[in-house]
Design a protein around this motif. Structure first.
Motif, PDB file in Angstrom:
ATOM      1  N   LYS A   1      34.224  35.124  38.417  1.00 39.69           N
ATOM      2  CA  LYS A   1      34.412  35.360  39.858  1.00 39.69           C
ATOM      3  C   LYS A   1      35.792  34.905  40.311  1.00 39.69           C
ATOM      4  O   LYS A   1      36.404  35.528  41.183  1.00 39.69           O
TER       5      LYS A   1
ATOM      6  N   LYS B   1      38.603  37.372  40.386  1.00 40.12           N
ATOM      7  CA  LYS B   1      38.544  38.499  41.320  1.00 40.12           C
ATOM      8  C   LYS B   1      39.261  38.156  42.621  1.00 40.12           C
ATOM      9  O   LYS B   1      39.146  37.028  43.111  1.00 40.12           O
TER      10      LYS B   1
ATOM     11  N   ASP C   1      39.980  38.171  46.720  1.00 41.32           N
ATOM     12  CA  ASP C   1      39.136  38.186  47.904  1.00 41.32           C
ATOM     13  C   ASP C   1      39.206  39.554  48.568  1.00 41.32           C
ATOM     14  O   ASP C   1      40.058  40.385  48.239  1.00 41.32           O
TER      15      ASP C   1
ATOM     16  N   ALA D   1      44.979  42.302  43.782  1.00 43.56           N
ATOM     17  CA  ALA D   1      44.882  41.458  42.589  1.00 43.56           C
ATOM     18  C   ALA D   1      46.182  40.696  42.367  1.00 43.56           C
ATOM     19  O   ALA D   1      46.183  39.526  41.981  1.00 43.56           O
TER      20      ALA D   1
ATOM     21  N   LYS E   1      46.380  37.781  44.595  1.00 39.70           N
ATOM     22  CA  LYS E   1      45.453  36.735  44.133  1.00 39.70           C
ATOM     23  C   LYS E   1      46.151  35.771  43.190  1.00 39.70           C
ATOM     24  O   LYS E   1      45.918  34.554  43.221  1.00 39.70           O
TER      25      LYS E   1
ATOM     26  N   ASN F   1      45.544  43.322  37.773  1.00 38.94           N
ATOM     27  CA  ASN F   1      44.438  44.252  38.021  1.00 38.94           C
ATOM     28  C   ASN F   1      43.425  44.232  36.877  1.00 38.94           C
ATOM     29  O   ASN F   1      42.207  44.235  37.106  1.00 38.94           O
TER      30      ASN F   1
ATOM     31  N   SER G   1      41.389  41.022  36.957  1.00 36.12           N
ATOM     32  CA  SER G   1      40.349  41.113  37.986  1.00 36.12           C
ATOM     33  C   SER G   1      39.175  41.955  37.514  1.00 36.12           C
ATOM     34  O   SER G   1      38.008  41.650  37.820  1.00 36.12           O
ATOM     35  N   GLU G   2      39.486  43.024  36.760  1.00 34.70           N
ATOM     36  CA  GLU G   2      38.417  43.863  36.217  1.00 34.70           C
ATOM     37  C   GLU G   2      37.561  43.074  35.228  1.00 34.70           C
ATOM     38  O   GLU G   2      36.319  43.194  35.225  1.00 34.70           O
TER      39      GLU G   2
ATOM     40  N   GLY H   1      37.088  39.837  35.298  1.00 34.25           N
ATOM     41  CA  GLY H   1      36.282  38.924  36.099  1.00 34.25           C
ATOM     42  C   GLY H   1      35.069  39.613  36.688  1.00 34.25           C
ATOM     43  O   GLY H   1      33.958  39.072  36.654  1.00 34.25           O
ATOM     44  N   ASN H   2      35.257  40.823  37.207  1.00 37.43           N
ATOM     45  CA  ASN H   2      34.139  41.568  37.778  1.00 37.43           C
ATOM     46  C   ASN H   2      33.136  41.967  36.702  1.00 37.43           C
ATOM     47  O   ASN H   2      31.914  41.921  36.914  1.00 37.43           O
ATOM     48  N   ARG H   3      33.655  42.318  35.520  1.00 33.77           N
ATOM     49  CA  ARG H   3      32.784  42.713  34.404  1.00 33.77           C
ATOM     50  C   ARG H   3      31.857  41.573  34.006  1.00 33.77           C
ATOM     51  O   ARG H   3      30.653  41.767  33.814  1.00 33.77           O
TER      52      ARG H   3
ATOM     53  N   ASN I   1      31.153  38.864  35.855  1.00 36.07           N
ATOM     54  CA  ASN I   1      30.334  38.455  36.986  1.00 36.07           C
ATOM     55  C   ASN I   1      29.058  39.288  37.074  1.00 36.07           C
ATOM     56  O   ASN I   1      27.961  38.754  37.256  1.00 36.07           O
TER      57      ASN I   1
END
Length: 442
Positions: free
Chosen positions: A62, A65, A67, A72, A75, A355, A358-359, A361-363, A365
């Motif tokens: 998380k 990722k 906000d 990204a 971030k 980017n 971040s992907e 992190g989302n994967r 999460n």
């Protein structure tokens, strides 16, 4: 007949020991239930450990990722400032800063007022300090007219003026020092009945710093100039001119985020190994040895790391992978980071790496939800084991109640046997005595 108070005392037989041996046999089903409860509790604790490590990894994901409404790259952006001539000034960068270059000209440095007095300046009356801002005014009442007493009273008041006494060749002098800036200038006067201004024998007046940033005039009561440029704090050191440059840096935050992620990943791998371990020499096993959740977790983690379906492509048109950042699997299943390769990748295209990170992190999460999320495999398995423990504990209660009845029945039977044998022994002894008393006729 005497009452038998200890089982076997009347007959001389080891009936108490026999009873205990019989009860050990009767308790074997209960012992097995207790072992099962202990095993489940150990597994529940182990599931808690696994859930904690998975949750930490999910949090690390998380944290990669951005906000809402944040890109990204933003971030992972930090800003660093540099000054051409560090003798003139230094700079620190805070939130809200932007990339840019600025010229700096320092024509005045802020300084504090210093006022010098000798002992003849004071008559023993209270001393009043007056400022442009009347809310800062204060009065002190020294215990005597000595400069030391005056200095102590001023310092104890702690109102923004400090005092020292210097013993010079021409006697003592009281030195009063205020804070930097014109707004902190003060005057000293006697607060007695015949009081009036007390003039110093020498004085350095307070002044503000004066400077220009890109030609724009700025005044500051302190040599630390804050927010004249948004997000910058400029520390003035001496008069002169120099340049200030602020640049965005993405390496530090990106590397820190990925390092934390890799550490959390490796912690999970270490936990999985420990919980699923088996030692062939000692026959010792981990708390979750053979549990399917461990295999599922290992498979899920490897899949999330090795996923080739990134929506971001490298310069050659291939899907981005963690391996291209220098993050690769080791033989033991953990991940390692090639810092040089990671730094080079970030410097080459920070936007792409931000980017893609971040992907990742989302994967993780979303991908870990089926394992450690609400209603996930770990929670379901833990709840199932807790239900099993509750059912086993109910069976224990029932069995323990039955065993009390079994022991009571054995004890009644053995008591009856003990009494019977005791009675027979008494009868036998009586008959023997009687026979012995009969004298044969000659």
């Amino acid at each position: 007949m005497a009452t038998i108070t200890s089982l076997g005392a009347g007959s001389g037989l080891g009936l108490e020991g026999l009873l205990q041996d019989l009860m050990k046999v009767e308790r074997r089903p209960l012992d097995e239930l207790q072992k099962k409860v202990s095993s489940f509790n150990t597994q529940i604790s182990a599931m808690g450990t696994l859930a904690s490590k998975l949750s930490a990894l999910q949090t690390a994901g998380k944290n990669l990722k951005p906000d809402l409404l944040q890109s990204a790259l933003d971030k992972f952006s930090t800003f660093k400032g540099a000054v051409g001539d560090e003798k003139v000034a230094s700079v620190s960068v805070g939130s809200g800063a932007f990339s840019g270059s600025y010229s700096l000209e320092v024509s005045k440095l802020a300084q504090a007022q210093k006022s010098f007095f000798n002992s003849s300046s004071f008559d023993g009356d209270p001393i009043k300090f007056t400022f442009e801002d009347s809310s800062k005014n204060f009065t002190v009442s020294p215990s005597s007219g000595s400069l030391t007493s005056i200095a102590n009273a001023i310092n104890q008041a702690d109102k923004g003026v400090t005092a020292t006494v210097i013993n010079g060749t021409n006697g003592q002098q009281l030195v009063l020092t205020g804070k930097e800036g014109e707004e902190n200038a003060f005057t000293v006067s006697s607060a007695g009945a015949t009081g009036g201004p007390i003039s110093p024998i020498n004085e350095i007046r307070a002044q503000d710093a004066e400077l220009k940033i890109d030609g724009v005039a700025v005044k500051s009561s302190s040599n630390t100039v804050k927010d004249a440029v948004t997000g910058l704090s400029i520390q003035l050191k001496e008069l002169g001119s120099t340049a200030i440059k602020v640049e965005a840096d993405h390496t530090e935050k990106l590397k820190k985020g990925l390092e934390d992620f890799v550490k959390a990943f490796n912690d999970v791998i270490g936990t999985l190994k420990s919980l699923g371990s088996y030692n062939a020499d000692t026959k010792a096993t981990g708390a979750l040895n053979g549990n399917s959740i461990l295999r599922e977790a290992q498979s899920t983690l490897r899949s999330l790391v090795s996923d080739q379906n990134s929506s971001f492509m490298d310069k050659d048109g291939y899907a981005m992978t963690l391996g291209k950042l220098g993050i690769t699997f080791q033989k033991d299943g953990t991940l390692s980071i090639d810092n040089d390769k990671l730094t080079a990748a970030i410097n080459d295209d920070p936007g792409l790496i931000a980017n893609f990170t971040s992907e990742i992190g989302n994967r993780f999460n979303t991908g870990l939800d089926k394992l450690s999320g609400t209603g996930g495999m770990v929670e379901l398995a833990t709840n199932g084991m807790r239900n099993s423990v509750r059912n086993l504990e109910k069976r224990q209660e029932t069995l323990e109640a039955r065993l009390l009845g079994v022991e009571e029945r054995y004890r009644r039977q053995f008591t009856a046997l003990d009494n019977l044998i005791s009675s027979m022994n008494s009868t036998s002894s009586y008959l023997a005595q009687q026979l012995a008393s009969i004298t044969p006729k000659s």
